[in-house]
Design a protein around this motif. Structure first.
Motif, PDB file in Angstrom:
ATOM      1  N   GLN A 181       0.701  -1.113  -0.174  1.00  0.00           N
ATOM      2  CA  GLN A 181       0.130  -0.084  -0.031  1.00  0.00           C
ATOM      3  C   GLN A 181       0.800   1.203   0.035  1.00  0.00           C
ATOM      4  N   LYS A 182       1.848   1.338   0.788  1.00  0.00           N
ATOM      5  CA  LYS A 182       2.866   2.388   0.863  1.00  0.00           C
ATOM      6  C   LYS A 182       3.510   2.700  -0.480  1.00  0.00           C
ATOM      7  N   LYS A 183       3.817   1.522  -1.071  1.00  0.00           N
ATOM      8  CA  LYS A 183       4.251   1.635  -2.597  1.00  0.00           C
ATOM      9  C   LYS A 183       3.344   2.465  -3.566  1.00  0.00           C
ATOM     10  N   LYS A 184       2.022   1.892  -3.397  1.00  0.00           N
ATOM     11  CA  LYS A 184       1.049   2.544  -4.100  1.00  0.00           C
ATOM     12  C   LYS A 184       0.777   4.097  -3.985  1.00  0.00           C
ATOM     13  N   ILE A 185       0.845   4.230  -2.627  1.00  0.00           N
ATOM     14  CA  ILE A 185       0.419   5.549  -2.263  1.00  0.00           C
ATOM     15  C   ILE A 185       1.667   6.528  -2.655  1.00  0.00           C
ATOM     16  N   ALA A 186       2.989   6.191  -2.647  1.00  0.00           N
ATOM     17  CA  ALA A 186       3.836   6.811  -3.258  1.00  0.00           C
ATOM     18  C   ALA A 186       3.907   7.020  -4.814  1.00  0.00           C
ATOM     19  N   GLU A 187       3.375   6.049  -5.255  1.00  0.00           N
ATOM     20  CA  GLU A 187       3.271   6.328  -6.969  1.00  0.00           C
ATOM     21  C   GLU A 187       2.112   7.217  -7.154  1.00  0.00           C
ATOM     22  N   LEU A 242      -0.429  14.622   3.018  1.00  0.00           N
ATOM     23  CA  LEU A 242      -0.329  13.578   3.986  1.00  0.00           C
ATOM     24  C   LEU A 242      -0.305  12.169   3.224  1.00  0.00           C
ATOM     25  N   LEU A 243       0.732  11.419   3.600  1.00  0.00           N
ATOM     26  CA  LEU A 243       0.958  10.048   2.881  1.00  0.00           C
ATOM     27  C   LEU A 243       0.806   9.165   4.247  1.00  0.00           C
ATOM     28  N   ALA A 244      -0.431   8.359   4.326  1.00  0.00           N
ATOM     29  CA  ALA A 244      -0.475   7.413   5.464  1.00  0.00           C
ATOM     30  C   ALA A 244      -1.161   6.539   5.105  1.00  0.00           C
ATOM     31  N   ASP A 245      -0.825   5.078   5.181  1.00  0.00           N
ATOM     32  CA  ASP A 245      -1.515   4.029   4.876  1.00  0.00           C
ATOM     33  C   ASP A 245      -2.744   3.891   6.210  1.00  0.00           C
ATOM     34  N   SER A 246      -3.663   2.919   5.430  1.00  0.00           N
ATOM     35  CA  SER A 246      -4.925   2.780   6.590  1.00  0.00           C
ATOM     36  C   SER A 246      -4.635   2.252   7.981  1.00  0.00           C
ATOM     37  N   THR A 247      -3.352   1.737   8.103  1.00  0.00           N
ATOM     38  CA  THR A 247      -2.908   1.038   9.522  1.00  0.00           C
ATOM     39  C   THR A 247      -2.830   2.208  10.608  1.00  0.00           C
ATOM     40  N   LYS A 248      -2.490   3.540  10.025  1.00  0.00           N
ATOM     41  CA  LYS A 248      -2.389   4.561  10.766  1.00  0.00           C
ATOM     42  C   LYS A 248      -3.834   5.280  11.083  1.00  0.00           C
ATOM     43  N   ALA A 249      -4.825   4.754  10.834  1.00  0.00           N
ATOM     44  CA  ALA A 249      -6.009   5.501  10.908  1.00  0.00           C
ATOM     45  C   ALA A 249      -6.631   5.338  12.189  1.00  0.00           C
ATOM     46  N   ASP A 250      -7.089   6.270  13.012  1.00  0.00           N
ATOM     47  CA  ASP A 250      -7.585   5.984  14.369  1.00  0.00           C
ATOM     48  C   ASP A 250      -6.440   5.842  15.272  1.00  0.00           C
ATOM     49  N   LYS A 251      -5.227   5.971  14.779  1.00  0.00           N
ATOM     50  CA  LYS A 251      -4.127   5.702  15.825  1.00  0.00           C
ATOM     51  C   LYS A 251      -3.692   7.143  16.439  1.00  0.00           C
ATOM     52  N   LEU A 302      -4.945  14.119   1.411  1.00  0.00           N
ATOM     53  CA  LEU A 302      -4.483  13.066   2.165  1.00  0.00           C
ATOM     54  C   LEU A 302      -4.590  11.784   1.218  1.00  0.00           C
ATOM     55  N   ILE A 303      -3.211  11.146   1.236  1.00  0.00           N
ATOM     56  CA  ILE A 303      -3.463   9.801   0.286  1.00  0.00           C
ATOM     57  C   ILE A 303      -3.240   8.614   1.325  1.00  0.00           C
ATOM     58  N   THR A 304      -4.243   7.824   1.348  1.00  0.00           N
ATOM     59  CA  THR A 304      -4.043   6.708   2.245  1.00  0.00           C
ATOM     60  C   THR A 304      -4.611   5.359   1.119  1.00  0.00           C
ATOM     61  N   ASP A 305      -5.404   4.549   1.654  1.00  0.00           N
ATOM     62  CA  ASP A 305      -5.761   3.457   0.825  1.00  0.00           C
ATOM     63  C   ASP A 305      -7.244   2.919   0.889  1.00  0.00           C
ATOM     64  N   GLN A 306      -7.654   2.105   0.141  1.00  0.00           N
ATOM     65  CA  GLN A 306      -9.111   1.791   0.027  1.00  0.00           C
ATOM     66  C   GLN A 306      -9.545   1.423   1.484  1.00  0.00           C
ATOM     67  N   ALA A 307      -8.581   0.625   2.288  1.00  0.00           N
ATOM     68  CA  ALA A 307      -8.937  -0.120   3.561  1.00  0.00           C
ATOM     69  C   ALA A 307      -9.398   0.835   4.687  1.00  0.00           C
ATOM     70  N   VAL A 308      -9.176   2.356   4.542  1.00  0.00           N
ATOM     71  CA  VAL A 308      -9.340   3.436   5.249  1.00  0.00           C
ATOM     72  C   VAL A 308     -11.123   3.368   5.696  1.00  0.00           C
ATOM     73  N   PRO A 309     -11.623   3.418   6.734  1.00  0.00           N
ATOM     74  CA  PRO A 309     -13.001   3.640   7.069  1.00  0.00           C
ATOM     75  C   PRO A 309     -13.588   4.462   6.247  1.00  0.00           C
TER      76      PRO A 309
END
Lengths: 259, 259
Positions: free
Chosen positions: A85-91, A211-220, A235-242
């Motif tokens: 996911q991080k790679k995708k976000i970076a791209e 902000l680049l942050a994958d969904s594992t950072k959400a609600d942290k 904000l660039i994150t991924d599909q798994a974000v709520p």
DNA sequence: ATCATTATGATCGATTTCGATTGATTTTGA
DNA sequence: TCAAAATCAATCGAAATCGATCATAATGAT
């Protein structure tokens, strides 16, 4: 044994392996075999030698470059989906970088992926306080400006008053920021107050904050507060974000991208 | 023996071999044989001679150029005489670093050796503008403060006005400086004016200025002037430096050490 | 002319490199 | 957790390469 007409000399082949590993950051035994037209046994022997020489680091399935130990995690814990996911976000972030722009690169693994992609761009200026990003761009690539400061080993970044001295002198078009956690209530947070302060100064001196942050950072929520959401443009994150994250943030005028 | 109509003379042939190796980076024995129309035994004898002369490096199946070997880390090059001297100089410099002192580390290969030695010291503070030194100390070791600035790829250091912003904020007990050249008439010189300026600022903000320069730098004059000798407190070089250097400098009150 | 010297080529056993196989280990996916 | 699949390390034999030795030819000195 039927050898090829013009087989590469062993050291030459090992140089090629090293370059392939370095360019890709990571290389699989099978890929190297196809690429160099030798057996896997030879590849393994070469990797063994290269590891002894400190040129690459072997991992199960292949090898990773010494230069960016970033990819170790990709191999070390395959369970960590976040790397992909991080790679995708970076791209996705890369597409936001315009011609001859200046960008700030924050510390963290996601921005490190972006650093690697930015290596191809020679028209831009990269400002960073991340030693890893610096290393990534040391050989070739864009113009690099580094913030000085006190070296924080745990994050491999420069922090403290000395780094802001430099930051106050410059202004970037876009700031690509990482974070330890983000949530709707507390905004952006990270572990170290010194680092949070640097991030804040950067945000204030940037045209756009991304902000680049994958969904594992959400609600942290972490210890040190960086900023509220009104400081963030994209904000660039991924599909798994709520879903409600996306919804609420967009309502607040923040562009949310889910590559 | 039936010699060819116009056989190349031995030295001429060896020159050709050397060029072929250099152009291609590598050359196989078999290819050289076809190219030069001699037996493999002759090629091998030539390569043996060329290796003794330090012109090429033999490997199984052929030879590789020395140039391609040179790009490897300075630490790998054990045969390099200058490397041995640099190591000695660095070891001597280490003895000058007192408890809990702060030191500046300049760019260059000699100071890089010193950086490696300083890695064991956790009581000191190291200030540097050299990315290589930074990398050396990234994992563990002393407290590190990095000057920011614009990244100069060729020397892998930070230069320009942004680096001096940080430097002006701090003061070090000892500054270990490298140089491209030093001579009695023109003092200390280096290639790039930006770098020279940084060095000058450091020298002004240091308790003691210690110049690390092996004897190959003696009587070399480069483009950009760094400073005159009155800025230097100690010169560490090696035995091969001309006698009149030592004599004159000591007369001028500079300590000269020849480890 | 004869002999010593040097350069080259050919031969042969020793060494190195490489690929295939096999059984052990690790990773993956249920 | 267990089993299948992938990957690994170890071993062996084949081929390439190497180094050493000897033979032959060219060259130059005596």
């Amino acid at each position: 044994m039927i050898q090829e007409a013009h087989p590469a000399l062993a050291p030459e082949r090992r140089d090629r392996i090293r370059n392939l590993v370095r360019e890709g950051g990571v290389a699989r035994v099978e890929d190297l075999r196809k690429n160099l037209k030798v057996s896997v046994a030879t590849i393994r022997r070469d990797l063994e030698i290269l590891e002894e020489e400190g040129k690459v680091k072997r991992v199960h399935g292949g090898a990773v470059s010494m230069e960016s130990r970033l990819e170790e995690s990709v191999f070390d814990d395959k369970t960590n989906l976040a790397s992909k996911q991080k790679k995708k976000i970076a791209e996705d972030a890369l597409t936001l970088v315009g011609h001859e722009e200046s960008v700030f690169l924050d510390g963290g693994s996601t921005t490190l992926f972006l650093a690697r992609l930015l290596k191809q761009r020679t028209d831009i200026t990269v400002v960073t306080n991340s030693v890893r990003a610096m290393e990534e761009l040391a050989d070739s690539g864009p113009r690099v400006i580094f913030t000085g400061g006190e070296f924080r080993r745990i994050s491999q970044t420069m922090v403290g008053p000395l780094s802001t001295v430099v930051l106050e002198q410059i202004r970037v078009d876009k700031a690509f920021m990482g974070t330890m956690g983000f949530c709707l209530k507390n905004g952006i947070t990270t572990t170290d107050p010194n680092e949070a302060y640097v991030k804040r100064v950067v945000s204030e001196n940037a045209g756009q904050v991304i902000l680049l942050a994958d969904s594992t950072k959400a609600d942290k929520v972490s210890f040190a507060r960086v900023s509220d959401w009104d400081q963030v443009d994209i904000l660039i994150t991924d599909q798994a974000v709520p879903k409600h994250f996306t919804k609420t943030l967009r309502k607040r005028g923040i562009k949310v991208r889910l590559p």
